[in-house]
Design a protein around this motif. Structure first.
Motif, PDB file in Angstrom:
ATOM      1  N   GLN A  89      32.659 117.691 -25.341  1.00  0.00           N
ATOM      2  CA  GLN A  89      32.955 118.769 -26.282  1.00  0.00           C
ATOM      3  C   GLN A  89      34.235 119.490 -25.859  1.00  0.00           C
ATOM      4  O   GLN A  89      34.424 119.803 -24.683  1.00  0.00           O
ATOM      5  CB  GLN A  89      31.792 119.765 -26.332  1.00  0.00           C
ATOM      6  N   TYR A  90      35.089 119.752 -26.828  1.00  0.00           N
ATOM      7  CA  TYR A  90      36.312 120.496 -26.540  1.00  0.00           C
ATOM      8  C   TYR A  90      36.024 121.992 -26.593  1.00  0.00           C
ATOM      9  O   TYR A  90      35.130 122.447 -27.307  1.00  0.00           O
ATOM     10  CB  TYR A  90      37.403 120.135 -27.544  1.00  0.00           C
ATOM     11  N   ALA A  91      36.792 122.737 -25.821  1.00  0.00           N
ATOM     12  CA  ALA A  91      36.647 124.194 -25.775  1.00  0.00           C
ATOM     13  C   ALA A  91      37.487 124.828 -26.880  1.00  0.00           C
ATOM     14  O   ALA A  91      38.244 124.159 -27.587  1.00  0.00           O
ATOM     15  CB  ALA A  91      37.080 124.706 -24.403  1.00  0.00           C
ATOM     16  N   GLU A  92      37.333 126.133 -27.036  1.00  0.00           N
ATOM     17  CA  GLU A  92      38.179 126.920 -27.937  1.00  0.00           C
ATOM     18  C   GLU A  92      39.225 127.644 -27.103  1.00  0.00           C
ATOM     19  O   GLU A  92      39.039 127.883 -25.905  1.00  0.00           O
ATOM     20  CB  GLU A  92      37.330 127.936 -28.705  1.00  0.00           C
ATOM     21  N   LEU A  93      40.321 128.001 -27.735  1.00  0.00           N
ATOM     22  CA  LEU A  93      41.407 128.677 -27.017  1.00  0.00           C
ATOM     23  C   LEU A  93      40.916 129.938 -26.328  1.00  0.00           C
ATOM     24  O   LEU A  93      41.321 130.257 -25.194  1.00  0.00           O
ATOM     25  CB  LEU A  93      42.543 129.004 -27.996  1.00  0.00           C
ATOM     26  N   ASP A  94      40.014 130.643 -26.982  1.00  0.00           N
ATOM     27  CA  ASP A  94      39.490 131.884 -26.410  1.00  0.00           C
ATOM     28  C   ASP A  94      38.723 131.627 -25.111  1.00  0.00           C
ATOM     29  O   ASP A  94      38.631 132.504 -24.255  1.00  0.00           O
ATOM     30  CB  ASP A  94      38.581 132.581 -27.421  1.00  0.00           C
ATOM     31  N   ASP A  95      38.181 130.404 -24.950  1.00  0.00           N
ATOM     32  CA  ASP A  95      37.453 130.075 -23.726  1.00  0.00           C
ATOM     33  C   ASP A  95      38.366 130.119 -22.504  1.00  0.00           C
ATOM     34  O   ASP A  95      37.922 130.433 -21.395  1.00  0.00           O
ATOM     35  CB  ASP A  95      36.812 128.690 -23.843  1.00  0.00           C
ATOM     36  N   ILE A  96      39.641 129.785 -22.694  1.00  0.00           N
ATOM     37  CA  ILE A  96      40.591 129.837 -21.578  1.00  0.00           C
ATOM     38  C   ILE A  96      40.789 131.280 -21.121  1.00  0.00           C
ATOM     39  O   ILE A  96      40.773 131.575 -19.923  1.00  0.00           O
ATOM     40  CB  ILE A  96      41.934 129.200 -21.981  1.00  0.00           C
ATOM     41  N   PHE A  97      40.954 132.170 -22.075  1.00  0.00           N
ATOM     42  CA  PHE A  97      41.150 133.579 -21.726  1.00  0.00           C
ATOM     43  C   PHE A  97      39.886 134.161 -21.093  1.00  0.00           C
ATOM     44  O   PHE A  97      39.958 134.983 -20.171  1.00  0.00           O
ATOM     45  CB  PHE A  97      41.551 134.383 -22.965  1.00  0.00           C
ATOM     46  N   VAL A 133      43.767 126.240 -12.523  1.00  0.00           N
ATOM     47  CA  VAL A 133      44.180 126.334 -13.931  1.00  0.00           C
ATOM     48  C   VAL A 133      42.971 126.737 -14.770  1.00  0.00           C
ATOM     49  O   VAL A 133      41.882 126.198 -14.611  1.00  0.00           O
ATOM     50  CB  VAL A 133      44.750 124.979 -14.417  1.00  0.00           C
ATOM     51  N   HIS A 134      43.168 127.681 -15.682  1.00  0.00           N
ATOM     52  CA  HIS A 134      42.041 128.195 -16.476  1.00  0.00           C
ATOM     53  C   HIS A 134      41.729 127.330 -17.701  1.00  0.00           C
ATOM     54  O   HIS A 134      40.645 127.462 -18.279  1.00  0.00           O
ATOM     55  CB  HIS A 134      42.330 129.624 -16.921  1.00  0.00           C
ATOM     56  N   GLY A 135      42.657 126.466 -18.087  1.00  0.00           N
ATOM     57  CA  GLY A 135      42.389 125.614 -19.227  1.00  0.00           C
ATOM     58  C   GLY A 135      43.587 124.743 -19.562  1.00  0.00           C
ATOM     59  O   GLY A 135      44.728 125.051 -19.191  1.00  0.00           O
ATOM     60  N   ILE A 136      43.315 123.640 -20.260  1.00  0.00           N
ATOM     61  CA  ILE A 136      44.350 122.691 -20.669  1.00  0.00           C
ATOM     62  C   ILE A 136      44.340 122.584 -22.186  1.00  0.00           C
ATOM     63  O   ILE A 136      43.282 122.557 -22.812  1.00  0.00           O
ATOM     64  CB  ILE A 136      44.095 121.309 -20.039  1.00  0.00           C
ATOM     65  N   ILE A 137      45.533 122.509 -22.772  1.00  0.00           N
ATOM     66  CA  ILE A 137      45.678 122.368 -24.214  1.00  0.00           C
ATOM     67  C   ILE A 137      46.328 121.024 -24.505  1.00  0.00           C
ATOM     68  O   ILE A 137      47.359 120.674 -23.915  1.00  0.00           O
ATOM     69  CB  ILE A 137      46.531 123.507 -24.803  1.00  0.00           C
ATOM     70  N   VAL A 138      45.717 120.242 -25.412  1.00  0.00           N
ATOM     71  CA  VAL A 138      46.263 118.940 -25.806  1.00  0.00           C
ATOM     72  C   VAL A 138      46.320 118.866 -27.321  1.00  0.00           C
ATOM     73  O   VAL A 138      45.528 119.518 -28.012  1.00  0.00           O
ATOM     74  CB  VAL A 138      45.408 117.772 -25.255  1.00  0.00           C
TER      75      VAL A 138
END
Length: 255
Positions: A89-97, A133-138
């Motif tokens: 499952q992919y995360a949402e952008l808000d999950d990184i914050f 790293v708090h999250g990766i965006i692809v």
């Protein structure tokens, strides 16, 4: 990716001690794991650990012959264990914050612009986890997704680093800038990475293995970095270059 025609849910296979253990330790193991397989007749502390973790999450743990594990892993180093899981499952952008806030840290984000090799993505995930790293965006298109190959290469890091998949990287970077994220990229004529001050809320863009950062994404970058090279080959593997830059960022942020 391994497919199982007898059960459509068993669409992804993870194998090997580190990958399976990290998967079973994750809070979502009970929801994502369909079945755990261990090698029949193999007695070891690793096998015992996997059986215990599987039972703890009330999962099906099945003993199978070594030949079965060899077959479904395509001869990979399964170490006597594997697990069938629902697709990642992919995360949402808000999950990184949220991840950054939970650690009381400024956001530290990695943006991968069209990384196509799943082994590279897996290695990058492993390094990203190591440096915080708090999250990766692809991007959704022309980029490898979260597959069993990525999971295996990441040796469990896929369970700890949120990965967000977006339709448009340019628009996403613009949204990050609205949150006061300073965006760095790579370029041959960029500033020497050894002078990089990576403190604060930042995002680092890593480009495609062969073509680098796409022109439209490059226009959104606030500052570019370069890795000096004195050899005959003037480029590095994407995961190696990412590792060099992430550890410079780590050193800067924790100095």
């Amino acid at each position: 990716m391994q497919n199982n025609s007898n059960n459509n849910e068993e669409s992804e296979l993870v194998f090997g001690h580190h990958s399976v253990v990290e998967l079973l330790k994750s809070p979502t193991a009970g929801q994502r794991v369909n079945k755990v397989l261990v090698q029949k007749g193999l007695k070891s502390s690793h096998i015992g650990e996997v059986i215990e973790l599987g039972k703890r999450s009330k999962l099906i743990v099945q003993e199978v012959p070594k030949a079965k594990l060899d077959e479904i892993s395509n001869g990979g180093n399964h170490q006597g264990m594997a697990a069938y899981i629902a697709p990642y499952q992919y995360a949402e952008l808000d999950d990184i914050f949220k991840a950054a806030k939970a650690k009381n840290e400024d956001p530290f984000i990695l943006i991968l612009d069209r990384i196509e090799d799943p082994h590279n993505l897996g290695s990058i995930l492993r390094t990203a986890d190591a440096v915080g790293v708090h999250g990766i965006i692809v991007p959704k298109h022309r980029s490898t997704g979260l597959t069993s190959v990525v999971a295996k290469t990441s040796t469990g890091a896929i369970e700890h680093v949120p990965v967000v998949r977006v339709t448009n990287l340019v628009n996403t970077i613009k949204d990050l800038k609205k949150e006061n994220i300073w965006v760095f990229g790579t370029a041959m004529e960029g500033d020497n990475y050894r002078n990089w001050n990576a403190k604060g809320a930042i995002a680092l863009v890593i480009g495609n293995e062969g073509k680098g950062v796409s022109p439209l994404v490059q226009k959104q970058v606030d500052q570019t970095l370069s890795i000096p090279m004195v050899g005959h080959v003037q480029s590095l593997n994407a995961s190696v270059a990412t590792g060099v830059l992430l550890y410079q960022a780590f050193a800067s942020r924790h100095s």
